[in-house]
Design a protein around this motif. Structure first.
Motif, PDB file in Angstrom:
ATOM      1  N   LEU A 150      39.980  34.622  46.693  1.00 31.86           N
ATOM      2  CA  LEU A 150      38.867  33.860  47.236  1.00 31.86           C
ATOM      3  C   LEU A 150      39.220  33.283  48.606  1.00 31.86           C
ATOM      4  O   LEU A 150      40.394  33.205  48.973  1.00 31.86           O
ATOM      5  N   GLY A 151      38.197  32.851  49.304  1.00 31.04           N
ATOM      6  CA  GLY A 151      38.435  32.189  50.581  1.00 31.04           C
ATOM      7  C   GLY A 151      38.938  30.774  50.426  1.00 31.04           C
ATOM      8  O   GLY A 151      39.496  30.191  51.347  1.00 31.04           O
ATOM      9  N   ARG A 152      38.761  30.201  49.239  1.00 29.23           N
ATOM     10  CA  ARG A 152      39.232  28.850  48.942  1.00 29.23           C
ATOM     11  C   ARG A 152      39.422  28.739  47.434  1.00 29.23           C
ATOM     12  O   ARG A 152      38.598  29.207  46.656  1.00 29.23           O
ATOM     13  N   GLY A 153      40.511  28.128  47.003  1.00 32.91           N
ATOM     14  CA  GLY A 153      40.777  28.008  45.574  1.00 32.91           C
ATOM     15  C   GLY A 153      41.465  29.253  45.037  1.00 32.91           C
ATOM     16  O   GLY A 153      41.841  30.163  45.784  1.00 32.91           O
ATOM     17  N   THR A 154      41.634  29.304  43.720  1.00 26.46           N
ATOM     18  CA  THR A 154      42.235  30.464  43.070  1.00 26.46           C
ATOM     19  C   THR A 154      41.302  30.970  41.993  1.00 26.46           C
ATOM     20  O   THR A 154      40.471  30.236  41.478  1.00 26.46           O
ATOM     21  N   THR A 155      41.449  32.227  41.647  1.00 29.67           N
ATOM     22  CA  THR A 155      40.489  32.871  40.752  1.00 29.67           C
ATOM     23  C   THR A 155      40.831  32.656  39.283  1.00 29.67           C
ATOM     24  O   THR A 155      42.001  32.521  38.906  1.00 29.67           O
ATOM     25  N   VAL A 156      39.810  32.646  38.443  1.00 29.94           N
ATOM     26  CA  VAL A 156      39.986  32.607  36.996  1.00 29.94           C
ATOM     27  C   VAL A 156      40.438  33.984  36.529  1.00 29.94           C
ATOM     28  O   VAL A 156      39.894  35.008  36.963  1.00 29.94           O
ATOM     29  N   LEU A 157      41.429  34.035  35.655  1.00 29.02           N
ATOM     30  CA  LEU A 157      41.872  35.304  35.094  1.00 29.02           C
ATOM     31  C   LEU A 157      40.959  35.710  33.949  1.00 29.02           C
ATOM     32  O   LEU A 157      40.393  34.866  33.247  1.00 29.02           O
ATOM     33  N   GLY A 158      40.833  37.010  33.745  1.00 24.50           N
ATOM     34  CA  GLY A 158      40.008  37.513  32.658  1.00 24.50           C
ATOM     35  C   GLY A 158      40.619  37.229  31.300  1.00 24.50           C
ATOM     36  O   GLY A 158      41.794  36.837  31.184  1.00 24.50           O
ATOM     37  N   ASP A 159      39.817  37.456  30.260  1.00 29.33           N
ATOM     38  CA  ASP A 159      40.292  37.201  28.896  1.00 29.33           C
ATOM     39  C   ASP A 159      40.786  38.472  28.216  1.00 29.33           C
ATOM     40  O   ASP A 159      40.988  38.492  27.003  1.00 29.33           O
ATOM     41  N   HIS A 160      40.991  39.556  28.983  1.00 25.67           N
ATOM     42  CA  HIS A 160      41.476  40.798  28.392  1.00 25.67           C
ATOM     43  C   HIS A 160      42.993  40.762  28.252  1.00 25.67           C
ATOM     44  O   HIS A 160      43.690  40.026  28.962  1.00 25.67           O
ATOM     45  N   HIS A 161      43.515  41.554  27.339  1.00 28.69           N
ATOM     46  CA  HIS A 161      44.955  41.625  27.125  1.00 28.69           C
ATOM     47  C   HIS A 161      45.640  42.126  28.399  1.00 28.69           C
ATOM     48  O   HIS A 161      45.219  43.103  28.999  1.00 28.69           O
ATOM     49  N   GLY A 162      46.691  41.425  28.792  1.00 34.48           N
ATOM     50  CA  GLY A 162      47.450  41.835  29.966  1.00 34.48           C
ATOM     51  C   GLY A 162      46.851  41.393  31.282  1.00 34.48           C
ATOM     52  O   GLY A 162      47.228  41.900  32.340  1.00 34.48           O
ATOM     53  N   ALA A 163      45.927  40.409  31.234  1.00 33.81           N
ATOM     54  CA  ALA A 163      45.229  40.005  32.460  1.00 33.81           C
ATOM     55  C   ALA A 163      46.189  39.534  33.545  1.00 33.81           C
ATOM     56  O   ALA A 163      46.034  39.899  34.718  1.00 33.81           O
ATOM     57  N   LEU A 164      47.170  38.702  33.185  1.00 38.89           N
ATOM     58  CA  LEU A 164      48.064  38.173  34.215  1.00 38.89           C
ATOM     59  C   LEU A 164      48.943  39.269  34.802  1.00 38.89           C
ATOM     60  O   LEU A 164      49.131  39.342  36.021  1.00 38.89           O
ATOM     61  N   GLY A 165      49.501  40.135  33.947  1.00 39.91           N
ATOM     62  CA  GLY A 165      50.299  41.239  34.468  1.00 39.91           C
ATOM     63  C   GLY A 165      49.490  42.122  35.396  1.00 39.91           C
ATOM     64  O   GLY A 165      49.963  42.527  36.458  1.00 39.91           O
ATOM     65  N   ASP A 166      48.233  42.416  34.991  1.00 38.17           N
ATOM     66  CA  ASP A 166      47.342  43.192  35.852  1.00 38.17           C
ATOM     67  C   ASP A 166      47.145  42.486  37.184  1.00 38.17           C
ATOM     68  O   ASP A 166      47.179  43.108  38.254  1.00 38.17           O
ATOM     69  N   TYR A 167      46.914  41.191  37.113  1.00 36.35           N
ATOM     70  CA  TYR A 167      46.583  40.436  38.308  1.00 36.35           C
ATOM     71  C   TYR A 167      47.760  40.368  39.280  1.00 36.35           C
ATOM     72  O   TYR A 167      47.583  40.509  40.500  1.00 36.35           O
ATOM     73  N   LEU A 168      48.959  40.156  38.755  1.00 41.25           N
ATOM     74  CA  LEU A 168      50.130  40.120  39.625  1.00 41.25           C
ATOM     75  C   LEU A 168      50.316  41.460  40.337  1.00 41.25           C
ATOM     76  O   LEU A 168      50.657  41.512  41.524  1.00 41.25           O
ATOM     77  N   GLY A 169      50.067  42.558  39.618  1.00 40.32           N
ATOM     78  CA  GLY A 169      50.138  43.872  40.252  1.00 40.32           C
ATOM     79  C   GLY A 169      49.081  44.043  41.338  1.00 40.32           C
ATOM     80  O   GLY A 169      49.342  44.645  42.391  1.00 40.32           O
ATOM     81  N   SER A 170      47.896  43.512  41.090  1.00 39.59           N
ATOM     82  CA  SER A 170      46.828  43.589  42.091  1.00 39.59           C
ATOM     83  C   SER A 170      47.189  42.795  43.337  1.00 39.59           C
ATOM     84  O   SER A 170      46.942  43.242  44.472  1.00 39.59           O
TER      85      SER A 170
END
Length: 274
Positions: free
Chosen positions: A164-184
């Motif tokens: 986002l342009g300000r703040g941080t995004t909410v992670l999804g509720d799917h399995h592996g969301a944080l691992g996916d997000y760190l890779g993104s």
């Protein structure tokens, strides 16, 4: 749903958004029309992006946003050749069907269920329209279908709710969301320095790769706070029990947004401990 209002966030010196429903040029190929749907989760509102190469009449619209008068303002920006969606959340996609019907433009997204008159997008695909080549970057984490769009030759990337342009995004509720997000975030951090970040909410930022690195540092800091809360609580605490510690200084009305991110962090930690 986008911003985690309970989380610390990178700061920005970017200018404030303009008035609602007014096209603001940002780069040589991109301008933004801000939808009048502000909320605690959408910041000032949804950014609908208008893409076209210099001298082109036709345009690409990314995330048409809500199904209301906002769509009329987008139609005024010129012939619409293509509609792209960064992900399925309604503040980005609700108006896509009506906008497609009004303009005759196809809708493309990662999820074929969201597409109209065209096939689903593929990671790494280069989409040609309005004189531009737009490269598709798969960036799951906020949702499983989250995409970013790199505008080749414009030194810009549209990030939806991934960054986002300000703040941080909410992670999804799917399995592996944080691992996916760190890779993104790693993929965005690998973009060339000085790539302009064009987010789904909030102001544009001058350097997508640096912002992604800031997000990575923030996530690691928050993960350590969650890890420490788990140690204090013992056993297998619920996300809300952890939120009550990690976000104790935040208004309780904002805790539900934090619950989702903490749930993803707990799952990530449990997998690393197993």
């Amino acid at each position: 749903m986008s911003q985690d209002p309970a989380a610390g966030s990178p700061t920005s010196d970017a200018p404030d958004h303009p008035a609602y429903e007014v096209l603001r040029p940002v780069t040589a190929a991109a301008g933004v029309v801000l939808a009048a749907n502000p909320s605690g989760m959408t910041l000032d509102g949804t950014n609908s992006w208008i893409l076209r190469a210099p001298g082109q009449r036709g345009c690409i619209v990314v995330d048409p946003g809500p199904d209301d008068a906002h769509l009329d303002r987008l139609r005024e920006q010129g012939p619409v050749e293509l509609i792209l969606l960064t992900h399925h959340h309604l503040d980005h996609s609700e108006g896509a069907r009506a906008f497609s019907a009004a303009t005759g433009a196809p809708v493309r997204a990662l999820d074929p269920e969201l597409c109209l008159g065209a096939e689903g997008l593929r990671a790494g695909e280069a989409v040609g329209a309005a004189g531009l080549d737009v490269r598709v970057l798969a960036t799951p984490g906020h949702t499983t279908d989250s995409l970013c769009f790199v505008v080749d030759g414009d030194h810009s990337v549209l990030t939806g709710d991934t960054v986002l342009g300000r703040g941080t995004t909410v992670l999804g509720d799917h399995h592996g969301a944080l691992g996916d997000y760190l890779g993104s975030l790693d993929r965005l951090a690998a973009l060339p320095d000085g790539t302009t970040l064009l987010p789904g909410h909030g102001p544009d930022l001058p350097d997508a790769s640096q912002t992604a690195r800031d997000y990575l540092a923030h996530r690691k800091q928050r993960l350590e706070q969650v890890r420490e809360a788990v140690r204090r609580l013992g056993g297998e605490p619920t996300p809300r029990q952890v939120v009550e510690i990690v976000y104790a200084d935040v208004d309780e009305s904002l805790w539900p947004a934090a619950d989702m991110s903490v749930a993803a962090q707990l799952a990530y930690l449990r997998e690393s401990w197993s």
